[in-house]
Scaffold this motif. Structure first.
Motif, PDB file in Angstrom:
ATOM      1  N   TYR A 257       0.804  -1.219   0.000  1.00 45.76           N
ATOM      2  CA  TYR A 257       0.000   0.000   0.000  1.00 45.76           C
ATOM      3  C   TYR A 257       0.841   1.275   0.000  1.00 45.76           C
ATOM      4  O   TYR A 257       0.575   2.210  -0.750  1.00 45.76           O
ATOM      5  CB  TYR A 257      -0.924   0.024   1.222  1.00 45.76           C
ATOM      6  CG  TYR A 257      -2.099  -0.919   1.127  1.00 45.76           C
ATOM      7  CD1 TYR A 257      -3.221  -0.586   0.393  1.00 45.76           C
ATOM      8  CD2 TYR A 257      -2.085  -2.145   1.786  1.00 45.76           C
ATOM      9  CE1 TYR A 257      -4.319  -1.441   0.313  1.00 45.76           C
ATOM     10  CE2 TYR A 257      -3.171  -3.008   1.715  1.00 45.76           C
ATOM     11  CZ  TYR A 257      -4.280  -2.650   0.978  1.00 45.76           C
ATOM     12  OH  TYR A 257      -5.354  -3.500   0.901  1.00 45.76           O
ATOM     13  N   ASN A 273      -6.323  -4.861   4.147  1.00 44.80           N
ATOM     14  CA  ASN A 273      -7.360  -3.934   4.595  1.00 44.80           C
ATOM     15  C   ASN A 273      -7.113  -2.602   3.900  1.00 44.80           C
ATOM     16  O   ASN A 273      -6.231  -1.840   4.301  1.00 44.80           O
ATOM     17  CB  ASN A 273      -7.318  -3.774   6.114  1.00 44.80           C
ATOM     18  CG  ASN A 273      -8.490  -2.968   6.646  1.00 44.80           C
ATOM     19  OD1 ASN A 273      -8.933  -2.003   6.029  1.00 44.80           O
ATOM     20  ND2 ASN A 273      -9.001  -3.358   7.807  1.00 44.80           N
ATOM     21  N   GLU A 275      -8.917   0.060   3.765  1.00 44.49           N
ATOM     22  CA  GLU A 275      -9.259   1.255   4.537  1.00 44.49           C
ATOM     23  C   GLU A 275      -8.098   1.680   5.420  1.00 44.49           C
ATOM     24  O   GLU A 275      -7.773   2.867   5.526  1.00 44.49           O
ATOM     25  CB  GLU A 275     -10.505   0.996   5.377  1.00 44.49           C
ATOM     26  CG  GLU A 275     -11.784   0.844   4.559  1.00 44.49           C
ATOM     27  CD  GLU A 275     -13.003   0.689   5.449  1.00 44.49           C
ATOM     28  OE1 GLU A 275     -12.852   0.761   6.697  1.00 44.49           O
ATOM     29  OE2 GLU A 275     -14.102   0.502   4.900  1.00 44.49           O
ATOM     30  N   ARG A 276      -7.459   0.712   6.039  1.00 42.11           N
ATOM     31  CA  ARG A 276      -6.322   1.017   6.919  1.00 42.11           C
ATOM     32  C   ARG A 276      -4.992   1.010   6.169  1.00 42.11           C
ATOM     33  O   ARG A 276      -3.947   1.290   6.757  1.00 42.11           O
ATOM     34  CB  ARG A 276      -6.273   0.006   8.069  1.00 42.11           C
ATOM     35  CG  ARG A 276      -7.492   0.051   8.984  1.00 42.11           C
ATOM     36  CD  ARG A 276      -7.333  -0.949  10.125  1.00 42.11           C
ATOM     37  NE  ARG A 276      -8.483  -0.921  11.027  1.00 42.11           N
ATOM     38  CZ  ARG A 276      -8.605  -1.680  12.102  1.00 42.11           C
ATOM     39  NH1 ARG A 276      -7.626  -2.565  12.398  1.00 42.11           N
ATOM     40  NH2 ARG A 276      -9.669  -1.604  12.873  1.00 42.11           N
ATOM     41  N   GLN A 277      -5.021   0.632   4.894  1.00 40.63           N
ATOM     42  CA  GLN A 277      -3.814   0.610   4.073  1.00 40.63           C
ATOM     43  C   GLN A 277      -2.736  -0.307   4.656  1.00 40.63           C
ATOM     44  O   GLN A 277      -1.555   0.030   4.715  1.00 40.63           O
ATOM     45  CB  GLN A 277      -3.243   2.032   3.921  1.00 40.63           C
ATOM     46  CG  GLN A 277      -4.202   3.044   3.321  1.00 40.63           C
ATOM     47  CD  GLN A 277      -4.342   2.890   1.819  1.00 40.63           C
ATOM     48  OE1 GLN A 277      -3.428   3.217   1.071  1.00 40.63           O
ATOM     49  NE2 GLN A 277      -5.483   2.390   1.385  1.00 40.63           N
ATOM     50  N   THR A 278      -3.175  -1.498   5.064  1.00 46.50           N
ATOM     51  CA  THR A 278      -2.237  -2.448   5.659  1.00 46.50           C
ATOM     52  C   THR A 278      -2.708  -3.872   5.419  1.00 46.50           C
ATOM     53  O   THR A 278      -3.870  -4.099   5.042  1.00 46.50           O
ATOM     54  CB  THR A 278      -2.108  -2.196   7.168  1.00 46.50           C
ATOM     55  OG1 THR A 278      -1.073  -3.036   7.696  1.00 46.50           O
ATOM     56  CG2 THR A 278      -3.408  -2.491   7.897  1.00 46.50           C
ATOM     57  N   GLU A 280      -3.411  -7.113   7.401  1.00 42.04           N
ATOM     58  CA  GLU A 280      -3.621  -7.571   8.776  1.00 42.04           C
ATOM     59  C   GLU A 280      -3.270  -9.049   8.920  1.00 42.04           C
ATOM     60  O   GLU A 280      -3.462  -9.835   7.990  1.00 42.04           O
ATOM     61  CB  GLU A 280      -5.070  -7.325   9.190  1.00 42.04           C
ATOM     62  CG  GLU A 280      -5.450  -5.840   9.178  1.00 42.04           C
ATOM     63  CD  GLU A 280      -6.898  -5.604   9.547  1.00 42.04           C
ATOM     64  OE1 GLU A 280      -7.685  -6.582   9.525  1.00 42.04           O
ATOM     65  OE2 GLU A 280      -7.249  -4.450   9.852  1.00 42.04           O
TER      66      GLU A 280
END
Length: 441
Positions: A257, A273, A275-278, A280
């Protein structure tokens, strides 16, 4: 979305059969070639048995492929108008150089055993094998052009714009075509090898047709091991080209990301994810992606943050399908490596556990092939032709959603029936087994 779903349904169903034909075709060349060299009738019996399976599978490939091509003119008319000059030449070449070659010699392969000389029959087997591969060549060239367009210029504007070939051979040898082709063909060989090993393992467990089963299994095992190694190498070279020509796709495949200065990590698995740019729950090797691509753990690789949100592929499905393909490829390499060790120690066919594993492991190359193409196609989004035409712009303007939905339901039912027929035919041929009138010397 419905038009894309319908094309995904038809192409994924169709792609169950041509790869198997390509893999079986190569094995037929091997077994009949050994028969010609050794004159051992066992290899004639082996070849005749797998020819029956090949013919049934070839028929399903033809039947399932027709629907797919009609969709270009119905659901994707704007796209077809745009790429007609490009695809027309590639698909015409596929029909002339591949389909007619394969289908023409198929009659001799199936029915010519006692009607032509052994050398002529082997030549027909070789031509059927090459024809099936040539078919893949032109289809993949057309798809590769969608990934990395080359050798063209644009004529017209707006809805009337179309791509016209400048140089046929530049189009054929576009930046990704040969790397995609090698990787796809190797995947087909894996399907053929594991299909043969699956049926052979079942025969060994049932203690039936052991002469054919064991010889077929060994041939399939050697081909599967070599192909597993080759798949890893060809996949690496293809990923290098993707990094150069489609950096957004590579970032989506790897869940990369954020562009960093410490090199890009290599994720073994995880859940992206957006939205969180990661990623998980991921396990990663710091700088691993940078090292694989450039031999430098610190090399900067563009992340998804370098692209506009509307130009980014869907990360979740692209990431998971890409990693599923790699995981299954690793599984096949480890399984065949262990099996070769057991074979050398004369313990392979005595292991019921390994034979049971191989009975179900035919699913591994099937799923790996499907997952690889899903990652390739979703990773190209939102482009139907990379950098030239967005997917929604390629839709037919006159086809309505309810019409597409109705046809999806209809084709789903038809494909279920076709698949059941295929299972029934293959089951009967496997249950009948090889022709016992031919005996080993």
């Amino acid at each position: 979305m419905l038009a894309r779903l319908q094309f995904a349904l038809t192409i994924m169903f169709h792609y169950l059969f041509p790869p198997l034909s390509i893999g079986l075709g190569l094995i037929l060349v091997i077994t009949e070639g050994v028969y010609l060299k050794t004159k051992n009738p066992l290899y004639e019996k082996i070849t005749k048995f797998w020819v029956k399976i090949f013919a049934a599978n070839f028929a399903m490939g033809v039947a399932s492929g027709i629907v797919m091509e009609f969709q270009f003119g119905t659901n994707w008319a704007t796209y077809s108008r745009f790429v007609g000059d490009i695809f027309g030449s590639a698909l015409a070449a596929e029909g002339i150089f591949a389909f007619f070659l394969e289908s023409g010699f198929l009659a001799i392969l199936v029915f010519g055993w006692d009607r032509v000389s052994p050398k002529m029959h082997f030549f027909s087997t070789l031509m059927v094998c090459l024809g099936s591969m040539f078919s893949a060549v032109w289809i993949i060239i057309a798809n590769a052009w969608m990934q990395t367009p080359a050798g063209y210029h644009i004529v017209g504007e707006g809805m009337h714009a179309k791509a016209v070939i400048d140089d046929f051979w530049v189009m054929v040898f576009n930046p990704s075509s040969m790397r995609m082709l090698f990787h796809a063909i190797i995947g087909c060989w894996l399907m053929g090898a594991f299909f043969i090993m699956s049926i052979s393992a079942w025969y060994v467990l049932k203690k039936k047709h052991l002469d054919v089963a064991k010889k077929s299994f060994v041939i399939g095992l050697i081909l599967a091991f070599i192909s597993s190694l080759a798949a890893a190498g060809s996949g690496h070279f293809l990923a290098e080209k993707v990094a150069e020509t489609q950096p957004a796709k590579l970032a989506a495949m790897e869940g990369h990301y954020i562009t960093g200065t410490e090199g890009a990590p290599l994720y073994l698995f995880g859940i992206p994810n957006s939205e969180r740019q990661t990623v998980e729950y991921g396990i990663k090797i710091p700088g691993g992606l940078s090292f694989l691509l450039y031999g430098d753990f610190k090399k900067t690789i563009a992340g998804l943050d370098q692209f506009k949100p509307e130009d980014r592929p869907p990360v979740g499905i692209t990431f998971q399908m890409y990693h599923l393909m790699i995981s299954l490829g690793t599984y096949m390499l480890l399984l065949t490596s262990i099996s070769l060790i057991l074979l050398k120690r004369n313990k392979l066919f005595e292991s019921k556990f390994m034979m049971k594993i191989y009975c179900i492991s035919v699913l591994a190359p099937v799923l790996a092939n499907q997952a690889g193409w899903i990652a390739t196609e979703t990773g190209r989004q939102p482009w139907i032709v990379y950098g030239l035409m967005r997917t929604p712009d390629g839709l037919s303007k006159s086809v309505k959603a309810n019409e597409i939905l109705t046809s999806i339901i209809m084709f789903t039912l038809i494909y279920i029936l076709l698949f059941l027929v295929w299972i029934f035919v293959i089951h009967n041929k496997v249950k009948h087994g090889p022709d016992e009138s031919l005996h080993e010397k």
